[in-house]
Design a protein around this motif. Structure first.
Motif, short mmCIF file in Angstrom:
data_model
loop_
_atom_site.label_atom_id
_atom_site.label_comp_id
_atom_site.label_asym_id
_atom_site.label_seq_id
_atom_site.Cartn_x
_atom_site.Cartn_y
_atom_site.Cartn_z
N ALA A 176 0.96 -1.11 -0.14
CA ALA A 176 -0.25 0.04 -0.17
C ALA A 176 0.86 1.20 -0.02
O ALA A 176 2.07 1.27 0.23
CB ALA A 176 -1.08 0.05 1.27
N VAL A 177 0.37 2.34 -0.53
CA VAL A 177 0.93 3.61 -0.34
C VAL A 177 -0.23 4.43 0.43
O VAL A 177 -1.41 4.60 -0.19
CB VAL A 177 1.12 4.40 -1.66
CG1 VAL A 177 1.46 5.80 -1.45
CG2 VAL A 177 2.48 3.76 -2.02
N GLY A 178 0.11 4.99 1.53
CA GLY A 178 -0.98 5.65 2.24
C GLY A 178 -2.11 4.65 2.47
O GLY A 178 -1.94 3.61 3.00
N GLU A 179 -3.29 5.19 2.40
CA GLU A 179 -4.45 4.24 2.27
C GLU A 179 -4.88 3.51 1.22
O GLU A 179 -5.71 2.59 1.26
CB GLU A 179 -5.83 4.84 2.93
CG GLU A 179 -5.51 5.84 4.36
CD GLU A 179 -5.37 5.28 5.09
OE1 GLU A 179 -5.54 3.77 5.17
OE2 GLU A 179 -5.29 5.74 6.45
N THR A 180 -4.18 3.65 0.10
CA THR A 180 -4.73 2.68 -1.15
C THR A 180 -3.76 1.58 -1.29
O THR A 180 -2.51 1.72 -1.31
CB THR A 180 -4.17 3.84 -2.44
OG1 THR A 180 -4.58 5.33 -2.32
CG2 THR A 180 -4.80 3.24 -3.56
N ILE A 181 -4.58 0.52 -1.30
CA ILE A 181 -3.98 -0.78 -1.81
C ILE A 181 -3.61 -0.94 -2.92
O ILE A 181 -4.56 -0.62 -3.95
CB ILE A 181 -5.03 -1.97 -1.34
CG1 ILE A 181 -5.37 -1.69 0.15
CG2 ILE A 181 -4.59 -3.37 -1.59
CD1 ILE A 181 -6.58 -2.53 0.67
N TYR B 565 5.58 1.95 8.16
CA TYR B 565 5.00 2.99 7.41
C TYR B 565 6.09 3.85 6.84
O TYR B 565 7.20 4.04 7.27
CB TYR B 565 4.01 4.10 8.26
CG TYR B 565 2.91 4.26 7.65
CD1 TYR B 565 1.97 3.35 7.45
CD2 TYR B 565 2.60 5.55 7.62
CE1 TYR B 565 0.75 3.86 6.77
CE2 TYR B 565 1.20 6.17 7.25
CZ TYR B 565 0.50 5.24 6.69
OH TYR B 565 -0.68 5.34 6.06
N THR B 568 6.06 8.63 2.36
CA THR B 568 5.18 8.90 1.21
C THR B 568 3.89 8.48 1.73
O THR B 568 2.80 9.17 1.36
CB THR B 568 5.56 7.84 0.08
OG1 THR B 568 6.84 8.03 -0.29
CG2 THR B 568 5.01 8.44 -1.24
N SER B 569 3.92 7.52 2.41
CA SER B 569 2.35 7.10 2.77
C SER B 569 1.91 8.09 3.73
O SER B 569 0.64 8.39 3.73
CB SER B 569 2.35 5.66 3.61
OG SER B 569 2.91 4.70 2.54
N PHE B 570 2.80 8.65 4.62
CA PHE B 570 2.17 9.24 5.66
C PHE B 570 1.61 10.59 4.94
O PHE B 570 0.56 11.17 5.41
CB PHE B 570 3.32 9.94 6.59
CG PHE B 570 3.08 10.23 7.89
CD1 PHE B 570 3.08 9.49 8.79
CD2 PHE B 570 2.60 11.48 8.08
CE1 PHE B 570 2.87 9.57 10.19
CE2 PHE B 570 2.18 11.95 9.72
CZ PHE B 570 2.37 10.78 10.46
N GLU B 572 0.35 10.61 2.00
CA GLU B 572 -0.46 10.35 0.92
C GLU B 572 -1.80 11.00 1.20
O GLU B 572 -2.59 11.52 0.35
CB GLU B 572 -0.35 8.79 0.73
CG GLU B 572 -1.20 8.42 -0.29
CD GLU B 572 -1.07 8.77 -1.66
OE1 GLU B 572 0.31 9.15 -2.06
OE2 GLU B 572 -1.62 8.65 -2.59
N ASN B 573 -2.29 10.72 2.34
CA ASN B 573 -3.71 11.11 2.67
C ASN B 573 -3.99 12.55 2.51
O ASN B 573 -4.84 12.89 2.08
CB ASN B 573 -4.32 10.67 4.12
CG ASN B 573 -4.47 9.28 4.06
OD1 ASN B 573 -4.78 8.60 3.24
ND2 ASN B 573 -4.40 8.76 5.36
N ASN D 124 -0.83 7.81 11.29
CA ASN D 124 -1.23 9.10 10.02
C ASN D 124 -2.41 9.52 10.09
O ASN D 124 -2.81 10.77 10.02
CB ASN D 124 -0.98 8.11 8.93
CG ASN D 124 -1.02 8.93 7.60
OD1 ASN D 124 -1.61 8.39 6.67
ND2 ASN D 124 -0.63 10.15 7.64
#
Lengths: 511, 661, 210, 306
Positions: A176-181, B565, B568-570, B572-573, D124
């Motif tokens: 995943a990246v962020g919340e997207t699977i 984590y 980038t993911s952090f 991303e939202n 997050n």
């Protein structure tokens, strides 16, 4: 031999083209594919594929022989994607290698299971050391490569095999990246129990008990399918009454499962009251089961040749309970469909496209929600379904979680209706007919529709009339491979919800 | 006496070149200590007594004697820059050690020479009032910092960034110069800051102020003049980034504040203008910062954010003055000016820490870091201190300045009129959002860099840095905590400066803000934490303590580095929310319908600065395009040039006939 | 003050609309707006004669609050159209834009000093009209266009209150007629298009003419 | 008497989680745990040992302590009718809000310290939502400050009066906002569902997956305290200081109880939002508080009607 099974032996090299032609010309769907170890009688392995033709009640069953000098065969997966797990299973269990399989990793066995060990071969043995290491799971003998999504910022969430809720083990690897699977890979078979191997060591009559215990939520469907296969082998026709009782209990099983599932979806969205109401109705039905059969999960009713109890003696209790359930269920659906927040969560989540569902041979609720009218009750009528079953408009086109919930709701309505019809009808006959010894070297299919989709048993007896091979395929086995496709592109917190909407069994998959 | 020593030190700087590479830093530090000691003495004196310190320098300038003048504004900035430059030089000794073998003596000498002269030029910027002299030292500041930035001149990028920086600084210089010249031409008064008084008294001040604002704003890094910051800061060595970000950009603020001392009319328009620009800078600065994965670039964007906060303070202060709301004016100015000090402290601390990380891991890319707290605990805790301070969390100094601004805003609400109330509300929303976003950003940075496990080889097996580089950070840390818990004196000092713009400051500072209460609450908080910690220790002694792996759902084959984590993911939202403002390209394809057996996949994001793209790069491309078009006329054919001349003459002729010129 | 409270509630409905995605909730909000408009008009126009009042009642509660939403609801059901199709602009921006419109309405009205203009109505009407136009611009779906149109119409109604307390009958009738024509024409049209309605974009309308 | 609000809040905080659980259980037709169950849980945790991940550092261990301390200190600001809180000064709500932010900050980095993907996700989400809700709280407090011309919790609540229809409306909206801000800050439905077992979907609860023993005990207690924080504010907002003390105490507890039961109701009958929707939903809170602010401007006659 049952009249709707058409066996045809084809050459090893023609098998693939034959199957593909079947799919193309007759719009046939792959239902089942398996191998048998018939080296003692025919001195070969055989690989069968069961296709059901659309629109007619016929199973096409091509098979071919594999001699021991060349244990590889041409994979059909590239033409019929639905075959991919079957072939991998055959590879693990029999050591018959599908060549050009697009995904030739292990399926059933985990990393610590020794290489070149194939349990479903008749001469399988495992050394003490291997057994110990397998049990501990510490030594990685054949590492499994998860598909990785390359790139900066991608992280992987390993979910399972131990989950936070009380559910069975399964490993999900989410990239995943962020919340997207971005991509999800599942790893099942943590609780592989070797059921098929067990069947081979039992008598046919004992087998019923084992079949009942394959999957907790569809015990009656499994035992019915198993009994049906054995009865067809033996050429027994059961009485109208036994048929009615079986049909009734199948629908009862569907009812408690569907209502429970609909309620359980609320646990995914956080709608406490919906969840509790669903469980309450389910419990009511389970208690009815208990009163009818002395088993909450409808065990101990089926036997080869009929049923053991006449549940129509409790007709008043049944209609009373079903009426209460119908009322409560109506309230539940009103609550769910009226809750904007609940529906918002379900809509557009976990979409499984029709195309993919068709390719992967998805069955049951998942297929119906994606626009495929797949119901073995109407396509291959058995028991008394040809009299009472009206295939209503179960199918929905959206393929999302909401569609799956609504497909369940439609089926629930239909089940209630059928239950009422059966109770009100007159059913003549004894409970069971005498089941003689099973003829040697016979084989037959048994099938029925569980709450999740179709279940298939293929049973073959050896020269002494004992089981040579019992192949069973639960709906979860067909449907698990489709889950990653429905989930990719969704957001992480919707994963449990999508997963629940399929509500697949781990145990039913890990035979 | 001091004055002579002060100027003698200028000459002494040339001594750097005769020393060995190892001793340069100590000598530089020695000179800077002298400079700082003398100027700080003057400044403290000015701040305490409220006088203005005036002296003539020995050097004259085109025959005019040069006068230095230290009022409270200058004094405050001098103190701020002295502190940071001293810590910077201290830090540089350790930081540059790995370069000793790589660089030759001239390069090293030039670096320290520039460093000392940067100090001198900044001091003089704060002290000189004469226009021409000011411009000279302003230029000197730009040039010396340019040399500092391009220390690693063997890297092409660094030189590019340096030249880009120098170019932008010159645009600023030209604008400031134009401001002075315009005022001089219009009024004929002295060519100095004091000369502006005449202009502003006589003319509408806004246009000229705008000119100065743009000139100084480029230095300060207000959006949209911020484009040099994210390039120059990562390119420069860390102590230089620290100094530039902490104090040098504040010279822009100094310039704006200086010009503002001469303006007494039209303050509302100016205030609203500054407020809007600052709010945009603050918000966009931090919004861009979140998307950055280069540690120093991220900090550079945070400088823009903090300049925004300072600007918000000044803006509402001006509005307060214009609308005659003393509490708004006083606290706005005081908060903004105090934030100058605060920002210089935590930003230098953060940059020094980033430098230490870079020194040990050779990467600024945070996705490659991780788990550093176990290997560099002191750096980690100091970075955490800086991070919490920059987020404006109590009990650290960032909170105090933001609290003052909030205080002014909330107190000013009642007396203000409808429009002002809405403006104040806008400022409150901006401040709250900036605070929240900063927390978002720094939790990301701190966690990704220091917590969890190493994400790549680069951050494995690194060692903690040694004393010489830690000491300046600890100094800054001590200041941060001191201001956070005992803010009164610092607020008073800032209040003195604010007194240049608002009357009755002491009264308001003395009476209104409940600073002693804030310190009390902070102390209660600290004590309670300590008590609970003690309680926890006691409890832990009695029970069994175990250690094991992080909960991974019972899967034993996990690779911790991949499962944690990512930055980038952090971001991303948040990216989705900010997508209209940020330019982020995401490259990932979901499985196609036909794809049942997935091929290996990859994911990639690219972040750009949309403002830079639209304001700088696109126009430049445009200009180049037109220039190339224009080159058509440049045929090299003599006849054509003669024809142009005739055409031109004809045009002039026609225009004269129609009395157009 | 009471009138203003109702106006405030009216503006709250705009905020709710800004982040709504369910069509049903849109229609509910339209109903509420109709009722609120009646309340506002009633408080404002108490002194006028009964006939006018009855007319206003008809216009606001019956038509704006009841008939039109119910009609649209029928359409929604028939077409099984439950969610607004996603527009290019995110909901986040919509919420901010509509909040900004409300503030802008207030700011603008506080700057206008005209005896004939009632600022509170003016402020609300500006915000409402902007919201309506915004919905029409941002969404390309016919249904949302109808809703945007109705919201705008409500804004015009408020505007008519702002310019004079005595509402000219003629203006009112015109507004009413406008609503009817707009909704009916678009509605019938949309119904006829039927199946494709869910994905129906205004761009396609032009093509259908041929 | 200055600490009356603090003490009452502490007392009621102990029962809050229990009451919510009981409400939800009753509404869904279950028997449910006893009201004191969360307290028993906390007591059991206090006696228990801890297990720490080898990935974690000091941050992980100190985070719950700071978190708990920040909430307790925030509670010290709680006024009660005519009595101030232990701490009370001008613009104390800024300090209050930033103090809570400190708690969140350390909890976020504490969660990230474990190096777990789950906890990263939770951290997050928490960071994003708490960042977005900040403006709503400040605008609301700004509106109240404007309305009363006072800027500390104590004086603000003492001087608040409702007399016109508009002011009642404002009061209603303010209470609504307080409740919703409390829901966001406490990570409850519709933002988050703390009672689910799905670690992928949670916010706050997933951040504390690896905490155990004493730390977990503090986190559990902090949940109740955080509710008490907002319950107390709402109670103060509602009752006037002129009432006799005993009535006030009764009303205070009653309002708290109602608040918690309301939370229970909301949680029972509402599904949680789709995660993507949360930021937008939180933003509308700011919009609504903006409308409150505008109407306060009308009340204080800065925006003239007509």
């Amino acid at each position: 031999m049952p009249e709707n099974e058409e066996y045809k032996e084809v050459g090893k090299s023609e098998f693939r083209s034959y199957c593909i032609a079947l799919c193309l010309s007759k719009k046939a769907v792959l239902r089942l594919m398996f191998a048998t170890d018939e080296r003692e009688t025919d001195n070969c392995f055989k690989i069968y594929a069961v296709f059901s033709e659309q629109g007619t009640d016929i199973f096409h069953i091509p098979f071919f022989k594999l001699r021991e000098d060349d244990l590889t065969f041409r994979s059909i997966t590239d033409g019929i994607p639905a075959a991919h797990w079957y072939e991998r299973e055959i590879m693990d269990m029999f050591g018959l290698v599908p060549k050009y399989h697009p995904d030739p990793r292990r399926l059933v066995f985990h990393d610590s299971f020794p290489a070149d060990s194939h349990p479903l071969r008749k001469d399988w043995e495992i050394s003490e050391k291997d057994l110990k290491e397998w049990g501990e799971g510490m030594v990685r003998k054949v590492p499994y490569d998860f598909l990785e999504v390359e790139g900066e910022g991608v992280y992987e969430i390993p979910v399972g095999p131990v989950h936070a809720g009380i559910i069975e083990p399964g490993h999900f690897r989410i990239s995943a990246v962020g919340e997207t699977i971005l991509y999800l890979e599942t790893r099942m078979f943590y609780t592989h129990k070797g059921i098929e191997k067990h069947f081979e060591g039992m008598s046919f009559h004992e087998g019923v008990k084992l079949a009942e215990r394959v999957s907790g939520t569809s015990t009656f469907s499994h035992s019915t399918a198993y009994c049906m296969a054995v009865e067809r082998m033996a050429g027994i026709t059961i009485t109208e009454k036994a048929k009615a009782i079986r049909t009734f209990l199948l629908e009862l099983e569907r009812l408690y499962n569907h209502i429970g599932d609909i309620g359980f979806l609320c646990a995914g969205t956080g709608l406490t009251v919906g969840n509790a109401t669903g469980s309450k109705i389910k419990e009511r039905l389970l208690r009815l089961n208990d009163r009818l059969t002395k088993s909450r999960f409808l065990r101990g009713i089926n036997t080869i040749g009929g049923v053991t109890k006449d549940i129509f003696l409790h007709a008043d209790d049944i209609s009373l309970t079903i009426d209460t359930v119908a009322k409560e269920y109506k309230g539940l659906m009103k609550l769910l469909l009226g809750s904007v927040s609940h529906i918002e969560r379900l809509e557009n989540a976990g979409i499984l496209s029709k195309n993919r569902a068709l390719k992967l041979g998805v069955t049951g609720i998942a297929a119906k929600a994606s626009g495929i009218d797949d119901d073995i009750r109407s396509s291959h009528p058995h028991l008394i379904y040809n009299k009472i079953f009206e295939p209503a408009t179960f199918t929905r086109q959206e393929g999302d979680v909401f569609a799956r919930m609504m497909a369940r709701a439609e089926e629930t309505k239909c089940s209630m209706h059928m239950i009422k019809t059966i109770i009100e009808g007159q059913h003549e006959g004894d409970l069971q007919v005498k089941a003689d010894d099973i003829p040697p070297n016979s084989h037959a299919l048994g099938y029925t529709e569980t709450p999740r989709g179709s279940v298939f048993y293929w049973v073959k007896s050896d020269g002494e009339g004992r089981p040579l091979r019992v192949k069973l395929r639960s709906p979860s086995f067909c449907n698990w491979p489709s889950v990653p496709f429905a989930i990719q592109g969704n957001i992480v917190p919707d994963l449990p919800l999508c997963n629940k909407s399929f509500n697949l069994s781990y145990s039913g998959c890990n035979m | 006496m001091y004055l002579i020593v002060f100027q003698l030190l200028f000459v002494l700087t040339f001594g750097i070149f005769i020393l060995s590479k190892r001793h340069m830093s100590y000598f530089g530090l020695f000179i800077q200590l002298g400079l700082a000691g003398i100027t700080s003495y003057w400044s403290v004196d000015v701040l305490i007594h409220g006088t203005v310190f005036e002296r003539e320098l020995l050097i004259s300038f085109w025959g005019n004697p040069l006068e230095i003048k230290v009022d409270s504004l200058s004094a405050f900035f001098i103190l701020v820059l002295n502190f940071t430059l001293l810590t910077g030089t201290m830090y540089s000794a350790g930081y540059l050690k790995p370069y000793i073998n790589e660089k030759n003596r001239a390069e090293f000498g030039l670096h320290y020479f520039s460093l000392v002269w940067l100090h001198i030029s900044m001091l003089l910027v704060c002290m000189l009032r004469d226009g021409l002299a000011f411009l000279v030292v302003w230029e000197l500041m730009a040039v010396s910092s340019f040399f500092l930035v391009i220390f690693e001149s063997e890297k092409e990028e660094t030189v590019k960034a340096g030249i880009y920086y120098l170019l932008e600084m010159h645009v600023g210089l030209v604008l400031i110069m134009a401001g002075f010249i315009y005022a001089f031409v219009q009024t004929g008064a002295v060519f100095s800051f004091d000369g502006l008084t005449v202009y502003f008294a006589r003319f509408h001040p806004f246009p000229l102020f705008l000119l100065f604002f743009m000139g100084f704003g480029i230095k300060a890094g207000f959006i949209p003049f911020h484009t040099w910051l994210p390039h120059a800061h990562p390119a420069a060595p860390s102590h230089i980034s620290g100094i530039m970000s902490s104090v040098m950009i504040k010279m822009g603020i100094y310039g704006i504040l200086r010009v503002l001392t001469y303006i007494h009319t039209d303050l509302l328009a100016i205030g609203i203008f500054i407020l809007i620009i600052s709010a945009i800078s603050g918000l966009l600065g931090v919004m861009y910062a979140i998307m950055q994965h280069d540690l120093k670039k991220l900090l550079a964007y945070h400088s823009i954010e903090n300049i925004g906060i300072i600007g918000i303070g000044i803006g509402i202060g001006l509005i307060g003055v214009a609308k005659d709301i003393p509490v708004l004016a006083a606290l706005g100015f005081t908060g903004g000016i105090l934030h100058v000090l605060n920002h210089s402290l935590f930003k230098s601390l953060l940059f020094y820490s980033a430098g230490s990380i870079y020194m040990r891991t050779h990467t600024r890319h945070i996705e490659h870091l991780g788990g550093l707290i176990k290997r560099m605990p002191v750096t980690a805790l100091l970075f955490l201190l800086g991070a919490m301070a920059i987020c404006g969390l109590p009990p650290f100094n960032g909170f105090i300045s933001e609290f003052l601004i909030y205080f002014g805003l909330f107190k000013g609400l009642r007396t203000a009129d409808f429009q002002t109330d809405l403006t104040i509300l806008g400022a409150i929303i901006c401040l709250a959002l900036i605070g929240g976003l900063a927390i978002f950003c720094f939790t990301k940075v701190f966690s990704i860099v220091f917590l969890g496990t190493a994400r790549s080889r680069l951050s494995e097996n690194v060692k903690e840095i040694r004393g010489g580089m830690i000491f300046p950070k600890i100094l800054a840390g001590i200041m941060i905590v001191t201001i956070g818990i005992f803010p009164l004196y610092f607020v008073k000092a800032a209040g003195k400066v604010a007194g240049l713009y608002v009357e009755d400051i002491p009264l308001i500072i003395q009476n209104a803000p409940p600073l002693s209460n804030v310190s009390r609450a902070s102390l209660v908080f600290i004590l309670l934490t300590a008590f609970l910690w003690f309680l926890r220790r006691m409890q832990q002694k009695r029970v069994q303590i175990e250690h094991g792996p992080t909960w991974g759902c019972g899967y034993s084959g996990a690779d911790p580095a991949v499962h944690q984590y990512t930055a980038t993911s952090f971001a991303e939202n948040y990216r989705e929310l900010a997508s209209p403002i940020l330019k982020v390209d995401k490259h990932f394809e979901l499985l196609k319908e036909e794809e049942i057996f997935p091929r290996p996949r990859s994911f990639k994001t690219e972040t750009g600065d949309m403002l830079e793209e639209n304001l700088i790069e696109k126009p430049i491309r445009r200009i180049i395009y037109w220039m190339e078009k224009a080159a058509m006329f440049q045929t090299g054919n003599l006849q054509h040039y003669i024809m142009y001349a005739f055409l031109f003459a004809g045009l002039i002729f026609l225009l004269t006939i129609f009395k157009l010129i | 003050m009471t009138t203003f409270s109702l106006l405030l509630l009216f503006e709250l409905t705009l905020i709710i609309l800004s982040f709504t995605e369910r069509v049903k909730r849109f229609l509910t909000m339209l109903m509420i707006q109709g009722v609120l408009l009646f309340g506002i008009a009633y408080l404002q126009l108490q002194h006028i004669n009964a006939l006018y009042l009855a007319f206003i009642l008809l216009e606001t509660i019956i038509i704006k609050g009841l008939l039109v939403p119910l009609f649209l609801n029928q359409m929604r059901k028939r077409n099984n159209f439950n969610r607004l199709a996603h527009s290019k602009v995110s909901t986040f921006i919509t919420v901010m834009a509509i909040s900004a419109a409300i503030v802008f309405g207030f700011l603008l009205s506080s700057n206008i000093h005209d005896d004939n203009l009632q600022t509170k109505f003016f402020a609300a009407s500006i915000a409402t009209i902007i919201t309506g136009i915004y919905f029409m611009i941002v969404h390309r779906n016919i249904f949302t266009h109808i809703i945007g149109y109705l919201i705008m119409e409500n804004g015009v109604f408020l505007f008519s209150l702002a310019v004079g307390s005595e509402m000219p009958m003629l203006v009112n009738t015109a507004i009413l007629l406008d609503i009817f024509v707009g909704v009916l024409v678009l509605g019938i049209f949309a119904n006829r298009v039927g199946d494709t309605f869910k994905n129906m974009h205004v761009d396609d309308l032009a093509q259908l003419k041929h | 008497m200055n600490g009356l609000g603090f003490l009452l809040s502490i007392v009621s905080s102990l029962l809050f989680p229990g009451i919510i659980a009981v409400t939800k259980a009753k509404l869904s037709g279950r028997k449910g745990p006893g009201i004191f169950q969360p307290l028993f849980d906390a007591a059991r945790l206090f006696r228990k040992g801890s297990i720490y991940s080898v990935t974690t550092s000091i941050i992980f261990q100190i985070a719950p302590v700071i978190y708990f301390a920040s909430i307790v200190v925030a509670l010290l600001f709680m006024p009660f009718g005519q009595y101030k809180g232990f701490l009370s000064f001008e613009v104390d709500f800024v300090f209050f809000s930033y103090l809570l932010a400190v708690g969140k900050f350390v909890m976020i980095i504490g969660a990230m310290d474990t190096g777990s993907g789950f906890e990263g996700m939770g951290a997050n989400r928490e960071a994003l939502y708490s960042m977005l809700v900040e403006p709503a709280f400040f605008i609301l407090m700004g509106s109240l400050a404007l309305l009363t011309n006072h800027t500390s919790f104590y004086s603000l609540f003492v001087h608040i009066h409702f007399d016109s229809v508009l002011s009642y409306l404002i009061a209603l909206l303010a209470i609504y906002l307080f409740v919703q801000i409390a829901m966001v800050e406490n990570s409850r439905i519709p933002i988050d569902d703390p009672k689910t077992h799905l670690e992928l979907t949670m916010i706050h609860e997933v951040m504390v997956l690896d905490n155990s023993g004493f730390d977990m005990c503090l986190i559990h207690l902090a949940t109740g305290l955080k509710f008490a924080l907002y319950g107390g504010l709402i109670a103060n907002f509602i009752f006037p200081d002129t009432w006799p003390l005993y009535t006030q105490i009764a009303v205070f507890l009653m309002v708290n109880l109602l608040f918690v039961i309301a939370v229970g109701f909301l949680e029972a009958f509402r599904a949680r939002n789709k995660l993507e929707k949360n930021p937008k939903w939180i933003l509308t809170l700011s919009s609504i508080s903006m409308v409150v602010f505008l109407s306060v401007l009308v009340i204080v006659h800065k925006y003239f009607l007509e």
